[in-house]
Scaffold this active site. Structure first.
Site, PDB file in Angstrom:
ATOM      1  CB  CYS A 263       0.160   8.591   8.820  1.00 26.33           C
ATOM      2  SG  CYS A 263      -1.181   7.412   9.084  1.00 26.33           S
TER       3      CYS A 263
ATOM      4  N   GLY B 225      -4.886   3.841   3.373  1.00 25.39           N
ATOM      5  CA  GLY B 225      -3.776   3.491   2.488  1.00 25.39           C
ATOM      6  C   GLY B 225      -4.270   2.440   1.506  1.00 25.39           C
TER       7      GLY B 225
ATOM      8  NE  ARG C 163      -0.355   0.443   4.989  1.00 28.08           N
ATOM      9  CZ  ARG C 163       0.469   1.361   5.464  1.00 28.08           C
ATOM     10  NH1 ARG C 163       0.750   2.430   4.745  1.00 28.08           N
ATOM     11  NH2 ARG C 163       1.038   1.213   6.653  1.00 28.08           N
TER      12      ARG C 163
ATOM     13  CE1 TYR D 190       0.026  -1.749  17.650  1.00 17.68           C
ATOM     14  CE2 TYR D 190      -1.704  -0.301  18.465  1.00 17.68           C
ATOM     15  CZ  TYR D 190      -0.924  -1.436  18.609  1.00 17.68           C
ATOM     16  OH  TYR D 190      -1.089  -2.253  19.685  1.00 17.68           O
TER      17      TYR D 190
ATOM     18  CB  ALA E 288      -4.772   5.690   8.960  1.00 18.16           C
TER      19      ALA E 288
ATOM     20  N   GLY F  20       1.678   5.118   1.677  1.00 17.55           N
ATOM     21  CA  GLY F  20       1.679   5.662   3.025  1.00 17.55           C
ATOM     22  C   GLY F  20       2.820   5.180   3.894  1.00 17.55           C
TER      23      GLY F  20
END
Length: 223
Positions: free
Chosen positions: A180, A151, A82, A88, A149, A84
């Site tokens: 990130c 990605g 991915r 976590y 987040a 980015g």
């Protein structure tokens, strides 16, 4: 009889899973992706799950955003395809992996990223909260703190990876990274605004908002 002029919605299979190892989920995504590259007529898919504690780095991620030594750590860490930087995952964070054929939707990666953000923004709206986008960043913020987040990886317009929505996780795992790669904007969880919130409560809202945003008919798989 009045007939609707609207075309039927594309079907999207929902796999509502509980806790799954990152390795298994990643292999599953890659398998679904390969099948759809081989046969683009296959249904879209949305996987919802949670992961045991794990750190993942995008393909171009730099180790400087890790606050631990990769060679001397007991943490589970994966570098994946991915985009980015490091993020976590852990229980209490709802992860969504859409396997979508963008040729049915819109062949524009920026459009796709904004649509994933819109899903989370609409879920927050269910709870009377206003999610924000920040110019130059991908993800969703609440009061300038990142709660989701995003990605992705796209191959022949078929997507994999997706979003990670902090619903009610133990946030201490984020202390070992610069999430990130953004040092000046803290991460947060929905539980800080809505105590006692759970992933189980949030899941159906995510499914409904996903269906609305992408204009698909979500059908839960029994597999």
């Amino acid at each position: 009889m009045i007939r609707s002029s609207r075309p039927p919605l594309n079907r999207c299979l929902l796999y509502n899973k509980k806790l799954m190892s990152y390795t298994d989920a990643h292999a599953w995504q890659r398998s679904l992706l390969a099948e759809r590259i081989q046969d683009p007529k296959l249904d879209d898919v949305l996987i919802l799950l949670e992961h045991p504690p794990v750190y993942t780095l995008g393909q171009g991620a730099t180790p400087e955003f890790l606050k631990f030594d990769l060679d001397k750590s007991d943490f589970e860490v994966h570098r994946v395809e991915r985009g980015g930087e490091v993020t976590y995952h852990c229980p209490g964070q709802l992860v969504g992996y859409p396997i979508l054929n963008l040729q049915r939707h819109c062949k524009d990666l920026h459009w796709y990223l904004r649509q994933l953000e819109e899903v989370i923004i609409r879920v927050l709206g269910v709870y009377g909260l206003t999610g924000d986008r920040l110019t130059g960043f991908t993800g969703v913020w609440l009061e300038n703190r990142k709660v989701a987040a995003i990605g992705i990886k796209v191959s022949r317009w078929i997507t994999m990876h997706g979003f990670a929505f902090n619903v009610c996780p133990d946030m201490t795992g984020f202390q070992h990274i610069v999430p990130c790669g953004i040092a000046d904007k803290p991460v947060a969880s929905l539980a800080e605004w809505i105590p006692d919130i759970t992933c189980e409560e949030v899941r159906p809202h995510v499914v409904q908002c996903f269906a609305d945003v992408f204009g698909v008919d979500v059908v839960e798989s029994t597999e």
